[in-house]
Structure formats: C-alpha cells, structure tokens
Design an enzyme around this catalytic site. Structure first.
Site, mmCIF file in Angstrom:
data_model
loop_
_atom_site.group_PDB
_atom_site.id
_atom_site.type_symbol
_atom_site.label_atom_id
_atom_site.label_comp_id
_atom_site.label_asym_id
_atom_site.label_seq_id
_atom_site.Cartn_x
_atom_site.Cartn_y
_atom_site.Cartn_z
ATOM 1 N N ARG A 1 11.586 5.271 4.121
ATOM 2 C CA ARG A 1 11.765 6.719 4.138
ATOM 3 C C ARG A 1 12.494 7.181 5.402
ATOM 4 O O ARG A 1 13.281 8.134 5.359
ATOM 5 C CB ARG A 1 10.413 7.420 3.981
ATOM 6 C CG ARG A 1 9.841 7.202 2.570
ATOM 7 C CD ARG A 1 8.360 7.554 2.468
ATOM 8 N NE ARG A 1 8.119 8.939 2.830
ATOM 9 C CZ ARG A 1 6.903 9.462 2.975
ATOM 10 N NH1 ARG A 1 5.831 8.700 2.787
ATOM 11 N NH2 ARG A 1 6.757 10.720 3.297
ATOM 12 N N ARG B 1 0.865 -1.185 0.000
ATOM 13 C CA ARG B 1 0.000 0.000 0.000
ATOM 14 C C ARG B 1 0.897 1.229 0.000
ATOM 15 O O ARG B 1 1.165 1.823 1.056
ATOM 16 C CB ARG B 1 -0.927 -0.030 1.214
ATOM 17 C CG ARG B 1 -2.064 -1.045 1.032
ATOM 18 C CD ARG B 1 -2.806 -1.293 2.315
ATOM 19 N NE ARG B 1 -1.889 -1.866 3.321
ATOM 20 C CZ ARG B 1 -2.241 -2.236 4.552
ATOM 21 N NH1 ARG B 1 -3.488 -2.079 4.936
ATOM 22 N NH2 ARG B 1 -1.363 -2.729 5.383
ATOM 23 N N ASP C 1 2.453 4.904 -0.186
ATOM 24 C CA ASP C 1 1.971 6.213 0.283
ATOM 25 C C ASP C 1 1.697 7.157 -0.887
ATOM 26 O O ASP C 1 2.205 6.961 -1.988
ATOM 27 C CB ASP C 1 3.059 6.902 1.136
ATOM 28 C CG ASP C 1 3.384 6.141 2.406
ATOM 29 O OD1 ASP C 1 2.469 5.553 3.016
ATOM 30 O OD2 ASP C 1 4.570 6.164 2.806
ATOM 31 N N TYR D 1 12.803 -1.738 -2.846
ATOM 32 C CA TYR D 1 12.508 -0.326 -3.074
ATOM 33 C C TYR D 1 13.803 0.387 -3.448
ATOM 34 O O TYR D 1 14.889 -0.036 -3.042
ATOM 35 C CB TYR D 1 11.973 0.340 -1.803
ATOM 36 C CG TYR D 1 10.549 0.002 -1.446
ATOM 37 C CD1 TYR D 1 9.511 0.809 -1.878
ATOM 38 C CD2 TYR D 1 10.246 -1.106 -0.661
ATOM 39 C CE1 TYR D 1 8.197 0.517 -1.537
ATOM 40 C CE2 TYR D 1 8.938 -1.411 -0.316
ATOM 41 C CZ TYR D 1 7.913 -0.591 -0.762
ATOM 42 O OH TYR D 1 6.619 -0.878 -0.430
#
Lengths: 238, 238
Positions: free
Chosen positions: A191, A43, A45, A103
C-alpha cells in the site's frame, strides 16, 4: 481461500469482530465438532481482498480433505469461499512454506467514481502518467532494505526484502492495476509502494526520486498508504 | 449513468422503494429546487446493473449542464454515479432517440462460488461448452420474431426485433461474458436468451434447437430467465 474484504475486520481473529480467520475457525468447528486454529499465509488488513489466500489447520476429523472446500464455503458468509482443500503434513505451515506472494492493487483513474468498482479500487481523479510510474517501479525491484515502505507498527526483525516484480498494467478504460511479487512483504508495504507510485503518476514525485526514497529508509519521504480496498492477495507461491 | 443494481428496486420509480429513477429525481430536485421526471433509455429490472444508462429531464435551472454530473453523483448513494451531462433539445428522448443497446451477461463458471464476483455474475457450476453456445447464438442474430424470449408480463405491441450481435467471450478463468446488441429488446429478452444459451452450454439443449425454439414463439420452450445480477446495460447507441 477467496474473500471480499469489505465485511471483515481483516484476517486475524479479534474478539467481538468478524474476521476471516474467525469465520473459518467457526465453520471448521461446526464441521468437525472441535474448533481448530486456522493459520493463514498472509494476515491481510481490514478491507483487503483475496483471490488466493492459503491457510491450514490441524484436525483429527475423518472427513475427507476435499469435503472441506464446499463444507466451509457453505458454513461461511457469501463473501468467503474455500476454493480447494488438500491434506498436508502435520507440521506444514501455509506461512512458512510460502516462497513468495503476488498482490494486485487496482486504481480507478477517471474523473467520475465507479459504483461497480467502488469496493475493489482506489479512486484517483488526476490522470496518471503510467510511463513515469513504470520508471519508478523498476527501482522497487530487487533485494533492498524497504524500511521506507513499512508501517510504523511493523515489527519485522529485518527490513530486507526481495521484490521480484512490479508491473503497472492498464486493464480497461479507467482501470489500472499494479502487480507486486516478492518473497515476502513488510506490513503495509504494497500500500505504501502504491501510494508512492501514484504520487509519481500525478507528477508530484519525480520517478528518479523513488530509489532515493528507498535508500533513505525514511517512511516520511514515501507516499501515503493507499486505501485497503484497492488491494487483493492474488496468490501465494510454494 | 453507472449503477450497481443490487441496492435498487430497478430503474422505474415506485412508492416507498429505492429506485434509480427515484434517486436521480430526488438529487435533481435538491440541485434545482424543483423535482423533474427523469426518463431513462432502458427500464432496467431490479438487480440489473448499468455502466452506460442514458437519461434525460427538463429543467429551467440555470446551472450549467456539465455541473449536473458531479452534483447528481454527490447527492446520490455510492452505488450510483452520473458520468457525464450535456444539454439536449427540449423534445429529445433518451429512449426514443436510441438506435440500439448493448448488454452484457456475466456467468461465473467454476465449481466454487466467487465472493468477489457474486453481485455481478450468475454462478453456473456445470462446465459450459462455449463452442455449442456460439453455434446457438448465431441463430439469435438477425431480424426475427422473439416472442419465445419475452416475459409473460411484456406488453410490447410487436415482438419483431433486430439483434445485430450475440457474442460468447471468455474474459478470464471462470468468467464468461455474453454480449448482446440489438436495436431494441423485449422485457427479459436478454435474460431468457442467456438462460437458453446456458442450457445449450450444459448440453441439455442441442444448439440446433435454438432456431426452432425461436420459430415456435413459445416461451415455454426457451430456457429459464437468468438472474438479474449477471446483467449489465453497457451502452445505449445514438
């Protein structure tokens, strides 16, 4: 599924807002005549991009699976494309079947901003010490409690995660990429790890402190949450 | 000067339209109190990007030259940045002093479109034969009459040009870059050469025909003009 996150309020469906899940469900409804629930592996952001999101939905449609890739792409905005579609067992879950995710986080590290990179990078003006960042990155690899690197709103029942790789790679002049691979991530974990590594790169945090920050399990000791626009879900591994 | 061409009607100033030249002149006017004429090395078409455009203007302002880079950047949109600024002799011309230019043209060569690359590539679905394109590219190098590769509206007094390099380079999966270097180019020359090389890559034009097309000086025999969005002015050489 590939998408540029700029024009979406994230993956997850929300009333009145444009989301990736909502756009795919709407496109699937137009193809099949019946709106399915589309479930994604991650999911992402608001503002986060994807080159390799994976999602699934149940349909009784007789349209061949392969037709869904060009069909859903044509029925979505230009910032969303379904690269491939295959049939899966009815109980298959893109999220639960995933064994890992990769990622990448891209930092634009030059004094002047980059108009061509502005949607997909975080602009950090101060020159970054990549060697120090690599030293710190090594202490983020392994099976650890990553409670210091999760959002306050994260509701995961356990904060233990297996991070298999964190690489700091110069791509071209001004462009630095940090690649993260783990079996799973906590909310905002990539992040916050990026924000912490950038503090190390700036010389504000000693690289040896990163293991201590991790062991503290205290979010306040880690760096800031890096902006969404630098983040991209590269691949989901099965 | 770096810019993303998507939001500009090209370099050259035009009434009522947003152009790179117009935006820079407006920003310079706000910094110095007097609007100069900003002259660029290349009048890029609408939609064409630049990583290394060079431009100059005359000013009596006492602001230090180096201050113009952050100042003009801050006063422009996020799709335009002045990377550096230095003082030049009053009669220096970014265009006339240039000894050469390097452009790159990017092709997205995968069946599915790329949302993340859509503003900076031309999507060509058919698989391209890079070896054939390289054979054809070799016949575009050298001092030749390039009349077959210029726009109908091109008003250059001579069509002789020195092309010093044409390289076909795979960058990553799906992404192909064609790099062109010449002392100067005719209007649309890079885009028409690209359109012709893509016809070769698709197998529609034999690579050995490209020298004949060039020798014909007939625009109708060359390939289509590739779309502006794949083109980027990489550098001006002095």
């Amino acid at each position: 599924v590939e998408y540029e996150g700029t024009g979406f309020h994230g993956w997850q469906i929300q009333p009145e807002l444009r989301t990736v899940q909502g756009e795919l469900e709407e496109a699937a409804a137009r193809m099949t005549g019946s709106r399915p629930v589309v479930r994604g592996a991650s999911r992402t952001d608001a503002g986060v991009h994807a080159l390799g999101q994976v999602a699934g939905f149940l349909t009784e449609s007789e349209i061949a699976a392969a037709q869904f890739a060009p069909g859903l792409t044509a029925l979505s905005g230009p910032d969303l494309a379904v690269l491939d579609a295959v049939e899966a067992p009815p109980d298959w879950s893109a999220r639960h079947a995933a064994r890992g995710k990769t990622y990448r986080y891209r930092v634009w590290n030059r004094h002047a901003p980059s108009p061509l990179m502005r949607r997909t990078t975080w602009h950090v003006r101060a020159p970054l010490d990549l060697a120090a960042m690599r030293t710190a990155a090594a202490d983020l690899i392994g099976r650890h409690d990553f409670a210091a690197f999760r959002a306050a709103s994260c509701d995961a029942p356990t904060t233990m995660r297996d991070v298999t790789d964190v690489e700091v790679v110069p791509i071209s002049e001004g462009l630095i990429e940090i690649r993260f691979r783990a079996t799973a991530f906590l909310q905002h974990m990539v992040r916050i790890m990026t924000g912490t590594l950038v503090e190390v790169g700036k010389g504000r945090t000693d690289p040896r402190e990163v293991a201590l920050i991790r062991e503290s399990k205290d979010r306040r000791l880690a760096g800031p949450t890096a902006p969404a626009r630098g983040l991209c879900l590269v691949a989901v591994h099965y």
